[in-house]
Design a protein around this motif. Structure first.
Motif, PDB file in Angstrom:
ATOM      1  N   THR A 215       0.391  -1.392  -0.064  1.00 45.42           N
ATOM      2  CA  THR A 215      -0.055   0.135  -0.097  1.00 45.42           C
ATOM      3  C   THR A 215       0.883   1.087   0.340  1.00 45.42           C
ATOM      4  OG1 THR A 215      -1.487  -0.695   1.595  1.00 45.42           O
ATOM      5  CG2 THR A 215      -2.011   1.064   1.521  1.00 45.42           C
ATOM      6  N   SER A 217       2.587   4.293   0.371  1.00 43.37           N
ATOM      7  CA  SER A 217       2.449   5.079   2.625  1.00 43.37           C
ATOM      8  C   SER A 217       2.642   6.650   2.220  1.00 43.37           C
ATOM      9  CB  SER A 217       2.788   4.240   3.529  1.00 43.37           C
ATOM     10  OG  SER A 217       4.564   4.148   3.552  1.00 43.37           O
ATOM     11  N   GLU A 255      -2.731   5.002   0.952  1.00 47.60           N
ATOM     12  CA  GLU A 255      -3.249   3.552   1.077  1.00 47.60           C
ATOM     13  C   GLU A 255      -3.300   3.083  -0.128  1.00 47.60           C
ATOM     14  OE1 GLU A 255      -3.860   3.982   4.596  1.00 47.60           O
ATOM     15  OE2 GLU A 255      -2.679   5.419   4.532  1.00 47.60           O
TER      16      GLU A 255
END
Length: 273
Positions: A215, A217, A255
């Motif tokens: 993901t 970040s 995200e």
């Protein structure tokens, strides 16, 4: 008359057998995080750029066997960062070792003053400086060799970084022999950020050996290139450098689920004595 001039304050660096792990700047960063409860606030207090603080924290997490911080999203300052009990013990251990290290260094200096073989000592110091290993690669992951496939030219090495992360490396046969790679051996995998690509489409079939799901970040935009931090499982992360044009085309957002892809030949393996 004895020379009582002492060495200046020393800065202790702990390698933990896997390259540089903790140094004075990183301890100060962890201390600041503990005080402010936020990575951004900690970076400002040092002072240190947010990107440098972010990279330092990720580098420590990649090498550590246990979590150092607990991150949360949202809130007034965009989320908080709290030290784990393990990180607090690490800080205490470092500070205690630093005190002892300073005492020993002062004793060593006195011995140097009283020892006539100064040339030999300087030669030894120069040798130790030359054999120090440093790398510009920000992505350094530690893994255990779980598979070795020997070919006519290359050797394929499989490294288990964590329970959920495995990396495949392809190195020259001569290099494998030089490293004396064995099953169960712990190695360091270096991966240049510019040799990785990002893909959003999970359905797309690629020929690259390494495809790690994660993901996004953090995104550090630049005029020409952007630095993308991808959080993997087990508190590991990778930094990927792509062009700003590519980032815009992919419409990358924090995200967002993403795949980090790189060839086995993009991985450099290192061992320590």
């Amino acid at each position: 008359m004895k020379n009582n001039k002492m060495m200046g304050a020393v800065k202790l660096s702990l390698t933990a057998d896997v390259g540089q792990f903790i140094n004075d700047n990183r301890i100060r960063l962890l201390d600041a995080i503990d005080v402010h409860g936020s990575l951004s606030a900690a970076a400002k207090s040092l002072p240190m750029s947010y990107k440098a603080a972010w990279d330092a924290l990720n580098a420590m997490n990649n090498i550590s066997n246990q979590e150092l911080v607990i991150r949360s999203t949202g809130g007034k300052n965009g989320g908080g960062t709290v030290l784990t009990p393990y990180a607090k013990k690490l800080i205490s251990m470092y500070k205690a070792m630093e005190i002892e290290y300073q005492k020993n260094l002062e004793q060593l200096q006195q011995a140097l003053i009283e020892t006539p073989e100064v040339k030999e000592i300087n030669d030894f110091r120069q040798l130790m400086t030359r054999i120090k290993f440093k790398s510009s690669a920000r992505n350094q992951l530690v893994g255990i060799v779980t598979s070795i496939t020997i070919g006519a030219v290359n050797v394929i090495v499989e490294l288990k970084v964590s329970e959920q992360i495995t990396i495949i490396a392809a190195i020259a046969k001569e290099s494998a022999e030089l490293l004396n790679i064995e099953f169960g051996q712990e190695l360091i995998a270096l991966i240049k950020s510019s040799q990785m690509i990002l893909h959003r489409d999970d359905e797309l079939t690629l020929s690259v050996s390494n495809q790690l799901k994660g993901t996004i970040s953090h995104i550090h935009p630049g005029a020409v290139c952007s630095d993308i931090t991808v959080a993997l499982s087990d508190q590991k992360s990778l930094s990927v450098t792509i062009t700003e044009q590519s980032r815009t085309q992919l419409d990358l957002q924090t995200e967002q689920p993403i795949r980090v892809c790189f060839n086995a030949s993009a991985v450099t393996l290192c061992r320590y004595e």
